[in-house]
Design a protein around this motif. Structure first.
Motif, PDB file in Angstrom:
ATOM      1  N   HIS A  98       0.824  -1.199   0.000  1.00  0.00           N
ATOM      2  CA  HIS A  98       0.000   0.000   0.000  1.00  0.00           C
ATOM      3  C   HIS A  98       0.862   1.254   0.000  1.00  0.00           C
ATOM      4  CE1 HIS A  98      -3.482  -2.498   0.659  1.00  0.00           C
ATOM      5  NE2 HIS A  98      -2.908  -3.046   1.709  1.00  0.00           N
ATOM      6  N   LEU A  99       1.913   1.239   0.795  1.00  0.00           N
ATOM      7  CA  LEU A  99       2.792   2.400   0.841  1.00  0.00           C
ATOM      8  C   LEU A  99       3.509   2.583  -0.495  1.00  0.00           C
ATOM      9  CD1 LEU A  99       4.354   2.258   4.395  1.00  0.00           C
ATOM     10  CD2 LEU A  99       2.263   3.332   3.584  1.00  0.00           C
TER      11      LEU A  99
ATOM     12  N   LEU B  36     -14.598  12.852   0.251  1.00  0.00           N
ATOM     13  CA  LEU B  36     -15.024  13.482  -0.995  1.00  0.00           C
ATOM     14  C   LEU B  36     -15.118  12.452  -2.116  1.00  0.00           C
ATOM     15  CD1 LEU B  36     -13.268  16.948  -1.290  1.00  0.00           C
ATOM     16  CD2 LEU B  36     -15.692  16.455  -1.056  1.00  0.00           C
ATOM     17  N   GLY B  37     -14.227  11.506  -2.097  1.00  0.00           N
ATOM     18  CA  GLY B  37     -14.251  10.482  -3.124  1.00  0.00           C
ATOM     19  C   GLY B  37     -15.540   9.680  -3.084  1.00  0.00           C
ATOM     20  N   GLU B  90      -9.516  15.200 -11.213  1.00  0.00           N
ATOM     21  CA  GLU B  90      -9.083  13.955 -11.812  1.00  0.00           C
ATOM     22  C   GLU B  90      -7.915  13.376 -11.018  1.00  0.00           C
ATOM     23  OE1 GLU B  90      -9.644  11.041 -13.628  1.00  0.00           O
ATOM     24  OE2 GLU B  90     -11.127  12.603 -13.965  1.00  0.00           O
ATOM     25  N   ARG B  91      -6.974  14.243 -10.697  1.00  0.00           N
ATOM     26  CA  ARG B  91      -5.797  13.805  -9.964  1.00  0.00           C
ATOM     27  C   ARG B  91      -6.190  13.282  -8.584  1.00  0.00           C
ATOM     28  NH1 ARG B  91      -2.024  18.469  -9.397  1.00  0.00           N
ATOM     29  NH2 ARG B  91      -1.672  18.125 -11.610  1.00  0.00           N
ATOM     30  N   GLY B  92      -7.109  13.977  -7.962  1.00  0.00           N
ATOM     31  CA  GLY B  92      -7.571  13.538  -6.660  1.00  0.00           C
ATOM     32  C   GLY B  92      -8.191  12.156  -6.730  1.00  0.00           C
ATOM     33  N   ARG B  93      -8.967  11.928  -7.772  1.00  0.00           N
ATOM     34  CA  ARG B  93      -9.602  10.612  -7.906  1.00  0.00           C
ATOM     35  C   ARG B  93      -8.566   9.535  -8.165  1.00  0.00           C
ATOM     36  NH1 ARG B  93     -13.816  13.547  -9.984  1.00  0.00           N
ATOM     37  NH2 ARG B  93     -12.977  13.588 -12.086  1.00  0.00           N
ATOM     38  N   SER B  94      -7.485   9.896  -8.830  1.00  0.00           N
ATOM     39  CA  SER B  94      -6.468   8.878  -9.109  1.00  0.00           C
ATOM     40  C   SER B  94      -5.742   8.468  -7.833  1.00  0.00           C
ATOM     41  CB  SER B  94      -5.465   9.418 -10.135  1.00  0.00           C
ATOM     42  OG  SER B  94      -4.576  10.346  -9.524  1.00  0.00           O
ATOM     43  N   LEU B  95      -5.801   9.345  -6.848  1.00  0.00           N
ATOM     44  CA  LEU B  95      -5.142   9.021  -5.583  1.00  0.00           C
ATOM     45  C   LEU B  95      -6.023   8.139  -4.707  1.00  0.00           C
ATOM     46  CD1 LEU B  95      -2.981   9.400  -3.412  1.00  0.00           C
ATOM     47  CD2 LEU B  95      -3.974  11.616  -2.887  1.00  0.00           C
ATOM     48  N   LEU B  96      -7.302   8.260  -4.942  1.00  0.00           N
ATOM     49  CA  LEU B  96      -8.268   7.595  -4.076  1.00  0.00           C
ATOM     50  C   LEU B  96      -8.008   6.100  -3.828  1.00  0.00           C
ATOM     51  CD1 LEU B  96     -10.721   8.364  -2.453  1.00  0.00           C
ATOM     52  CD2 LEU B  96     -12.147   7.869  -4.436  1.00  0.00           C
ATOM     53  N   PRO B  97      -7.817   5.303  -4.872  1.00  0.00           N
ATOM     54  CA  PRO B  97      -7.642   3.870  -4.649  1.00  0.00           C
ATOM     55  C   PRO B  97      -6.505   3.556  -3.685  1.00  0.00           C
ATOM     56  CG  PRO B  97      -7.815   4.348  -6.994  1.00  0.00           C
ATOM     57  CD  PRO B  97      -7.758   5.664  -6.286  1.00  0.00           C
ATOM     58  N   HIS B  98      -5.424   4.345  -3.762  1.00  0.00           N
ATOM     59  CA  HIS B  98      -4.285   4.083  -2.881  1.00  0.00           C
ATOM     60  C   HIS B  98      -4.659   4.348  -1.431  1.00  0.00           C
ATOM     61  CE1 HIS B  98      -1.803   3.595  -6.383  1.00  0.00           C
ATOM     62  NE2 HIS B  98      -2.167   4.783  -6.824  1.00  0.00           N
ATOM     63  N   LEU B  99      -5.378   5.442  -1.215  1.00  0.00           N
ATOM     64  CA  LEU B  99      -5.778   5.759   0.149  1.00  0.00           C
ATOM     65  C   LEU B  99      -6.766   4.721   0.675  1.00  0.00           C
ATOM     66  CD1 LEU B  99      -6.139   9.632   0.144  1.00  0.00           C
ATOM     67  CD2 LEU B  99      -4.185   8.186   0.615  1.00  0.00           C
ATOM     68  N   GLU B 100      -7.642   4.268  -0.203  1.00  0.00           N
ATOM     69  CA  GLU B 100      -8.598   3.255   0.233  1.00  0.00           C
ATOM     70  C   GLU B 100      -7.879   1.968   0.600  1.00  0.00           C
ATOM     71  OE1 GLU B 100     -12.342   3.149  -1.849  1.00  0.00           O
ATOM     72  OE2 GLU B 100     -12.402   4.726  -0.330  1.00  0.00           O
ATOM     73  N   GLY B 101      -6.864   1.660  -0.163  1.00  0.00           N
ATOM     74  CA  GLY B 101      -6.073   0.477   0.172  1.00  0.00           C
ATOM     75  C   GLY B 101      -5.518   0.597   1.571  1.00  0.00           C
ATOM     76  N   LEU B 102      -4.966   1.766   1.857  1.00  0.00           N
ATOM     77  CA  LEU B 102      -4.432   2.011   3.189  1.00  0.00           C
ATOM     78  C   LEU B 102      -5.527   1.902   4.242  1.00  0.00           C
ATOM     79  CD1 LEU B 102      -1.911   4.942   3.398  1.00  0.00           C
ATOM     80  CD2 LEU B 102      -1.654   2.587   4.113  1.00  0.00           C
ATOM     81  N   ALA B 103      -6.679   2.503   3.936  1.00  0.00           N
ATOM     82  CA  ALA B 103      -7.762   2.501   4.912  1.00  0.00           C
ATOM     83  C   ALA B 103      -8.214   1.072   5.200  1.00  0.00           C
ATOM     84  CB  ALA B 103      -8.931   3.334   4.384  1.00  0.00           C
TER      85      ALA B 103
END
Lengths: 124, 124
Positions: A98-99, B36-37, B90-103
């Motif tokens: 994940h990181l 927000l995502g 768009e960029r924010g949404r591209s980050l979303l999956p990574h953060l969700e993985g972490l979550a």
DNA sequence: CCGCATCCACTATGATACTG
DNA sequence: CAGTATCATAGTGGATGCGG
């Protein structure tokens, strides 16, 4: 608002996800996990020198926290001179992908982010 | 030590990955992006009330940073009373999956982490 | 309603020097 | 070598009141 329930305090306490993410959000934790994940086992001064601009104190503190959370193993050899080795636990390794995902995203997007920042600043 | 080169300052500056991760590592950025995502577009007070224990100031500050980084869009309606909506770029949404993985990792592992912390504290 | 400005406390981080 | 102790500092985050 379905999602919010998941990420908010469920009943007076604090959101667990946030507790964990707060911990990883400090200045050095992620970096140390990523480095240990790649290098395997490292000694204290290897990490210290490898990271470069971390103070001895913060390295000590961060490693202790990671150890307390069960993400890093600390192995002490009763020798003179002292020798202490650090490596990831099973749990720490499970966090690694994940990181790395985040790190890769950061690498891919930092150019755009820097550009946005400049444009934003200029626009003000 | 191949990996280190990637994550260290290459030549006097600072590591780009770390710059970006530092930014996301503050207390609220990740949470706001995740919310927000999921919710799509939200008004200021929706966010404020939804997160619950964030101060108005930190919400304002964090949103500004995210906006400057091009992760969040701020849309102001010239009305009385004022109305401001936030959503991911768009960029924010591209980050979303990574953060969700972490979550998700955090959700799955927090029990074990809490247990480790207690054991560690008791052992000292 | 949105959110900025000010004041204030706390904590994280860092520099430095010392110990086993 | 691997820390610990102390001091100093900057940035984060909170409370409150004002302004558009």
């Amino acid at each position: 608002m379905e999602t919010l329930k998941k990420y908010r305090a469920a009943g007076g306490g604090n959101c667990a996800v946030r507790n964990v993410l707060d911990r990883l959000g400090d200045k050095w934790s992620m970096l140390i996990i990523i480095i240990l994940g790649h290098e395997g086992t490292m000694r204290f001064n290897q990490l210290h020198h490898g990271i470069g601009d971390i103070s001895q104190k913060m390295l000590t503190v961060t490693l202790k926290i990671l150890e307390a959370d069960g993400l890093v193993v600390r192995k002490v050899y009763a020798e003179i001179p002292p020798k202490v080795e650090y490596s990831l636990t099973e749990r720490g390794r499970s966090l690694l992908p994940h990181l790395e995902g985040l790190a890769q995203w950061a690498e891919a997007n930092m150019q755009g982010i820097y550009a946005s920042r400049e444009k934003y600043t200029a626009g003000v």
